[in-house]
Design a protein around this motif. Sequence first.
Motif, PDB file in Angstrom:
ATOM      1  N   GLU A 159     -47.784 -17.852  14.473  1.00 34.72           N
ATOM      2  CA  GLU A 159     -47.000 -17.253  15.547  1.00 34.72           C
ATOM      3  C   GLU A 159     -47.168 -18.022  16.854  1.00 34.72           C
ATOM      4  OE1 GLU A 159     -45.892 -12.677  16.684  1.00 34.72           O
ATOM      5  OE2 GLU A 159     -47.992 -13.144  16.278  1.00 34.72           O
ATOM      6  N   GLN A 160     -48.400 -18.438  17.134  1.00 32.75           N
ATOM      7  CA  GLN A 160     -48.651 -19.216  18.347  1.00 32.75           C
ATOM      8  C   GLN A 160     -47.905 -20.548  18.294  1.00 32.75           C
ATOM      9  OE1 GLN A 160     -52.751 -20.347  18.848  1.00 32.75           O
ATOM     10  NE2 GLN A 160     -52.510 -20.782  21.023  1.00 32.75           N
ATOM     11  N   TRP A 161     -47.947 -21.189  17.128  1.00 28.73           N
ATOM     12  CA  TRP A 161     -47.272 -22.480  16.981  1.00 28.73           C
ATOM     13  C   TRP A 161     -45.759 -22.335  17.100  1.00 28.73           C
ATOM     14  CZ3 TRP A 161     -44.065 -23.916  12.757  1.00 28.73           C
ATOM     15  CH2 TRP A 161     -43.682 -25.270  12.734  1.00 28.73           C
ATOM     16  N   ALA A 162     -45.172 -21.372  16.392  1.00 30.03           N
ATOM     17  CA  ALA A 162     -43.719 -21.193  16.422  1.00 30.03           C
ATOM     18  C   ALA A 162     -43.232 -20.876  17.826  1.00 30.03           C
ATOM     19  CB  ALA A 162     -43.309 -20.087  15.446  1.00 30.03           C
TER      20      ALA A 162
ATOM     21  N   ALA B 267     -44.284 -10.078  12.047  1.00 27.51           N
ATOM     22  CA  ALA B 267     -42.863  -9.751  12.038  1.00 27.51           C
ATOM     23  C   ALA B 267     -42.244  -9.943  13.420  1.00 27.51           C
ATOM     24  CB  ALA B 267     -42.663  -8.310  11.567  1.00 27.51           C
ATOM     25  N   VAL B 268     -40.985 -10.363  13.441  1.00 30.64           N
ATOM     26  CA  VAL B 268     -40.230 -10.542  14.681  1.00 30.64           C
ATOM     27  C   VAL B 268     -39.348  -9.324  14.892  1.00 30.64           C
ATOM     28  CG1 VAL B 268     -38.510 -11.936  15.886  1.00 30.64           C
ATOM     29  CG2 VAL B 268     -40.260 -13.053  14.462  1.00 30.64           C
ATOM     30  N   GLY B 269     -39.581  -8.634  15.993  1.00 30.38           N
ATOM     31  CA  GLY B 269     -38.788  -7.469  16.350  1.00 30.38           C
ATOM     32  C   GLY B 269     -38.182  -7.621  17.730  1.00 30.38           C
ATOM     33  N   PRO B 270     -37.456  -6.605  18.208  1.00 31.07           N
ATOM     34  CA  PRO B 270     -36.813  -6.698  19.520  1.00 31.07           C
ATOM     35  C   PRO B 270     -37.779  -6.928  20.673  1.00 31.07           C
ATOM     36  CG  PRO B 270     -35.894  -4.883  18.252  1.00 31.07           C
ATOM     37  CD  PRO B 270     -37.083  -5.367  17.486  1.00 31.07           C
ATOM     38  N   ASP B 271     -39.048  -6.577  20.499  1.00 31.35           N
ATOM     39  CA  ASP B 271     -40.028  -6.757  21.569  1.00 31.35           C
ATOM     40  C   ASP B 271     -40.869  -8.013  21.404  1.00 31.35           C
ATOM     41  OD1 ASP B 271     -39.262  -4.357  22.824  1.00 31.35           O
ATOM     42  OD2 ASP B 271     -40.570  -3.192  21.499  1.00 31.35           O
ATOM     43  N   SER B 272     -40.612  -8.801  20.379  1.00 33.89           N
ATOM     44  CA  SER B 272     -41.406 -10.007  20.136  1.00 33.89           C
ATOM     45  C   SER B 272     -41.105 -11.074  21.186  1.00 33.89           C
ATOM     46  CB  SER B 272     -41.113 -10.571  18.750  1.00 33.89           C
ATOM     47  OG  SER B 272     -41.468  -9.651  17.743  1.00 33.89           O
ATOM     48  N   ALA B 273     -42.133 -11.812  21.557  1.00 32.36           N
ATOM     49  CA  ALA B 273     -41.981 -12.841  22.592  1.00 32.36           C
ATOM     50  C   ALA B 273     -40.955 -13.896  22.182  1.00 32.36           C
ATOM     51  CB  ALA B 273     -43.331 -13.489  22.876  1.00 32.36           C
ATOM     52  N   ILE B 274     -40.982 -14.302  20.916  1.00 30.88           N
ATOM     53  CA  ILE B 274     -40.079 -15.372  20.497  1.00 30.88           C
ATOM     54  C   ILE B 274     -38.618 -14.905  20.534  1.00 30.88           C
ATOM     55  CG2 ILE B 274     -40.058 -14.913  17.986  1.00 30.88           C
ATOM     56  CD1 ILE B 274     -40.584 -17.986  17.675  1.00 30.88           C
ATOM     57  N   TYR B 275     -38.372 -13.650  20.200  1.00 30.08           N
ATOM     58  CA  TYR B 275     -37.005 -13.128  20.279  1.00 30.08           C
ATOM     59  C   TYR B 275     -36.568 -13.006  21.744  1.00 30.08           C
ATOM     60  CZ  TYR B 275     -33.156  -9.878  20.556  1.00 30.08           C
ATOM     61  OH  TYR B 275     -31.961  -9.289  20.875  1.00 30.08           O
ATOM     62  N   ARG B 276     -37.451 -12.521  22.613  1.00 31.70           N
ATOM     63  CA  ARG B 276     -37.082 -12.365  24.023  1.00 31.70           C
ATOM     64  C   ARG B 276     -36.740 -13.713  24.650  1.00 31.70           C
ATOM     65  NH1 ARG B 276     -41.739  -9.079  24.235  1.00 31.70           N
ATOM     66  NH2 ARG B 276     -42.718 -10.602  25.645  1.00 31.70           N
TER      67      ARG B 276
END
Length: 318
Positions: free
Chosen positions: A286-289, A196-205
């Motif tokens: 997740e690593q790929w995205a 899941a993508v949340g406010p602390d996720s690397a991709i969101y940051r």
Amino acid sequence: MVTVRPHALLPAVICTDAGHDADDLLALILAVVTLRVRLVVTSDEFNDGERARLVRYLLDLCGMSGVGVIAGAELAGADTRWVCDGLVPDGYPKTPLLDVGIEQAVGALLDEATRVLWIGQGPLTNLARLHRAAPRLTRRMVIRQMGGGPARLYRRPERASHNLRMDTAAAVEILTASDLDLALVTSNITWSEEFAVGPDSAIYRMLAAENAPRWARLVAAGYQRWFQHRPNSKPADPLTVSAAAGMPFVDFAAQRMRIDPDARMYDDSEGVELMVSTSADYAGYEQWATRVVSDALDLGIGYHPVVLGAARGVSDAR
């Protein structure tokens, strides 16, 4: 278990209900970097193309004005499934939406290629209408649709998954069609806290960084709106894009299913045979995205097929 073979070189059509869960916006970014996206059609539309204007704005910020956008079928209550008010400037789009039907647009793509990749990220209304009007076209499409799955595995077994229940008649029509190349990335696989993508996720940051380009900050704004309603976003549509691109993160198997009128799906040895997802490598996805988004931020948006080989084992899926 099998990994559905990749079709990353085909012209791609995205059918999306962007503007609700922000994973649709991330999926569009992953798609334009890893696939030959030629057309985006919106589903669950309202207000004469509200979702299409958001998609057009995002693609223009990405420098992808050559990708056509069509405002697709409207559905009742669609405005309640919208959280992106104010993110698109008044008077947009500067690049006009395509004033042609989906049949004409897909037909034009199939004049140039033997097959077209259709990635469904919303209700199946547009696909069902196209199949009804022009089966000669849909029979030449490789369809990867997010949603569905055995009712016994869905988190709310008393109802069908979101994309199917938004237009149950369309869902039943497509799921029971025997002449389509269809695979489902099912909701029981995509609904997982593991990725899941949340406010602390690397991709969101990365997307929300102050120095990020405007397209990234628009995607981040979509997430911020979603986080006002939910603690995180399950990247169901991005995972579907990865499967359509032939990445080895989703395993599929042929299963016989009974499709009820409400679009719920049940194991049945006498049912229709469908290719459905059975497991997913969430960490690998997740690593790929994250790599795709990082490259897009560093190199700019564009078709970068090299990222299709960025994950270990992708050569085995070709």
